[in-house]
Design an enzyme around this catalytic site. Sequence first.
Site: not given
Ligand code: URA
Length: 450
Positions: A96, A175, A182, A197, A201
């Site tokens: 990631h 999320d 957010r 977050s 995922k």
């Molecule tokens: N990328 C994400 O998926 N979530 C965040 O909070 C910040 C960057």
Amino acid sequence: MANNAGRKYDIIPNMIAKQVIEKKREGKALGSAEIREFVRGFTAGDIPDYQMSALAMAVCCQGMTVRETADLTDAMMRSGVTLEWPAGGAPTADKHSTGGVGDKLSFIIQPLAAACGLRVPSLVGRGLGLTGGTADKLESVPGYNASLTLGEFRETVERVGVAMACQTAEICPADKKLYALRDVTGTVASIPLITASILSKKLAEGAGTLVFDVKCGSGAFMRERGDALALAESLVSGAKAAGRGAAALVTDMDAPLGFAVGNANEIEEAIDVMSRPARGTRHEPLAALGVEFAARMVSLAQGTGLEAARELAWSRLDDGAALAKFLEMVAAQGGDIEAFRRRRASRCVHRWRISAMKSGHVRRIDAAAVALAALELGAGRAKEGDVIDFDAGISLAVGRGERVAVGAELATLETATRQDALESAAGALYRAFEIVPEPCEPPRLVLEEL
Ligand code: URA
């Protein structure tokens, strides 16, 4: 596949929500059940947005312990479907990236790891603002389907070894809802919230190993090295707490990665990097960075030493296996690479070339400024729903540390749709370059390792 949503809700949410918010406001650690129930209530719509926003702000101000962050991650992951991969097959791993300018590493690393014998389920995102989206870049290949169902995604990973597709609505709905809040309540910049977050995922993908590329610099989400390191540590400890193998590299994002910034041109550059041995060429830094990530995925997933994994990754890159895997994945997801090549060869774009007005050495190519110029050309989305011009973008002719003579090309801008923006984008791009009289070393791409 496990469906974790829709479980019976056992605590009356609105009675406890206020107390949970107050507890966090006072800097106290929340219990696992409190976090779990809060997320469950929010996902189900029983806890309203304003209470979730208040809790997010309290977390922003007071932080969370490692255990609380792990609980929040787990609760968010369980808000939707989680993938499981049958035992007995190849080990699973994914990489990631927190997102950067010209970041085409996923097109190299994920197929390379698959060519080294891993299964690589990779759910990817779309671009918004400065950083481009992996899914958008892949969709510059005619026919490429980045919107696979989870069934198609699973089938492609099992058959090809790697799939790259967008996260579906079934993955981590908490999320999706929380991130939207957010974004508008000033609560994005919180390491526990960012960790939960990203990690929720990635954990939902079900991969046994996760390797993180935390970008740091002007073109990154994290501009300061200390913040990037803290995020990297938080992601790695969270992934380990969830029972996954994990590693992270903090990498430089003060300048674009490689030479292409856009969509189709980034796919071309990735193909170029994988097409012939990269050592000794201008592609070596990008290839070497790809190898570092793939080697960590292989080493952690297969339990081999890092040096042996690095050698394997170099050999699979040099012998064309990574490219073959990338092309196999593109074809499996409906992409027509020959149509892509034909379209690129005959593309109809407006061009603008910028040249050095003095001789010297390139000390800086400001990533954020390059990204803004690319956005102006139509290569990205300034707001959700904007249509991307896949052929828009920037090709850098030089990299940091290189010597340039007066009049030498620094970069070329291309756009199919925004001819009117070319001149101002070219001016902004020129200002992104800092050319100094004294020689300067290209900086290291890997800043921290954990
Ligand atoms: N990328 C994400 O998926 N979530 C965040 O909070 C910040 C960057």
